[in-house]
Design an enzyme around this catalytic site. Sequence first.
Site, PDB file in Angstrom:
ATOM      1  N   HIS A  60       0.739  -1.106  -0.228  1.00  0.00           N
ATOM      2  CA  HIS A  60       0.022   0.127   0.217  1.00  0.00           C
ATOM      3  C   HIS A  60       1.185   0.867   0.409  1.00  0.00           C
ATOM      4  CE1 HIS A  60      -3.368   3.103   1.352  1.00  0.00           C
ATOM      5  NE2 HIS A  60      -3.705   1.829   0.864  1.00  0.00           N
ATOM      6  N   HIS A 110       9.748  14.776   8.082  1.00  0.00           N
ATOM      7  CA  HIS A 110      10.033  14.004   9.289  1.00  0.00           C
ATOM      8  C   HIS A 110      10.907  13.210   9.125  1.00  0.00           C
ATOM      9  CE1 HIS A 110      10.075  11.879  13.260  1.00  0.00           C
ATOM     10  NE2 HIS A 110       9.788  13.072  12.983  1.00  0.00           N
TER      11      HIS A 110
END
Length: 299
Positions: free
Chosen positions: A83, A169
Amino acid sequence: MNNNLMECVPNISNGSDHSVIEYCVDAIRQNSSLKLIDYSSDADHNRTVITFVGESDALVEGALELSKRAVQRIDLNTQKGTHPRMGAIDVIPFVPLGNTTIQDCIKTSEILAQKVAESLHLPVYLYALSARTENRKKLPTIRKGEFEGFAEKIKLPEWTPDFGPCERHPTAGVVAIGAREFLVAFNIYLHTPLESIAEQIAKNLRESSGGHRYLQAKGMYIAEKGLAQVSMNILDFNKLPLYRVIEMVRIEAKRFGVAVAESELIGLAPMQALLDTAAYYMQLPNLRPEHLVETKIWE
């Protein structure tokens, strides 16, 4: 029903490590103001969908704690799955329930977005009905390039985050937060291991490739079953019912000499979506919730 009641459906990018999944889900279990109603994991997708309900303030509190735990325990530098993903906590949608309005959900999504950005130093994109620009309405458009691609994508002016730092991040990527109506996550397995067939079917049907409105679709191979899968999100089941999607996949699959093996729901679906499907296949045009024993018991 409470005027401030909503559903929240965060997706975390881990569907294989039981300890990580339970640690994240415990953020909701341990909040007495929230009701955990479902969570489902898929090891091949390497993704878990968590569904809980509550009032706006409690939802923000629970979603923030869940996000914190996902950031602590999920490193996308090593996470792999079929996914697509761009964040440890990948997407957090809010869905109105009862008399709650979509505007209430938009406001809640904005409050959470600011808190996630400030507390976790995560870049946040508002999506769906919370989106502030056209190119951020559709989640696949934001997610394109995934975690790896966002190292450079986030530096582009058109992809400056709505909240948070203009830098991906290092382990948790970015997150999309927004408001939407009910979405049905629905997968169909094919009697073939060939991912190329599933992807061609997905391409023929999805809106982004010129197919059907309200349908997102992707083809992939699921090793656990040894089958190809057409993985789909139905964005409006009232305008694109489940039975129509099933029949479209079946018709497209016949072109390749392939049959449908089985299907699956990811997370929860509104009862009406399943009633409409039952009515179609059983030829019961007047089937309604009040025809069900359970409906009368609930009343």
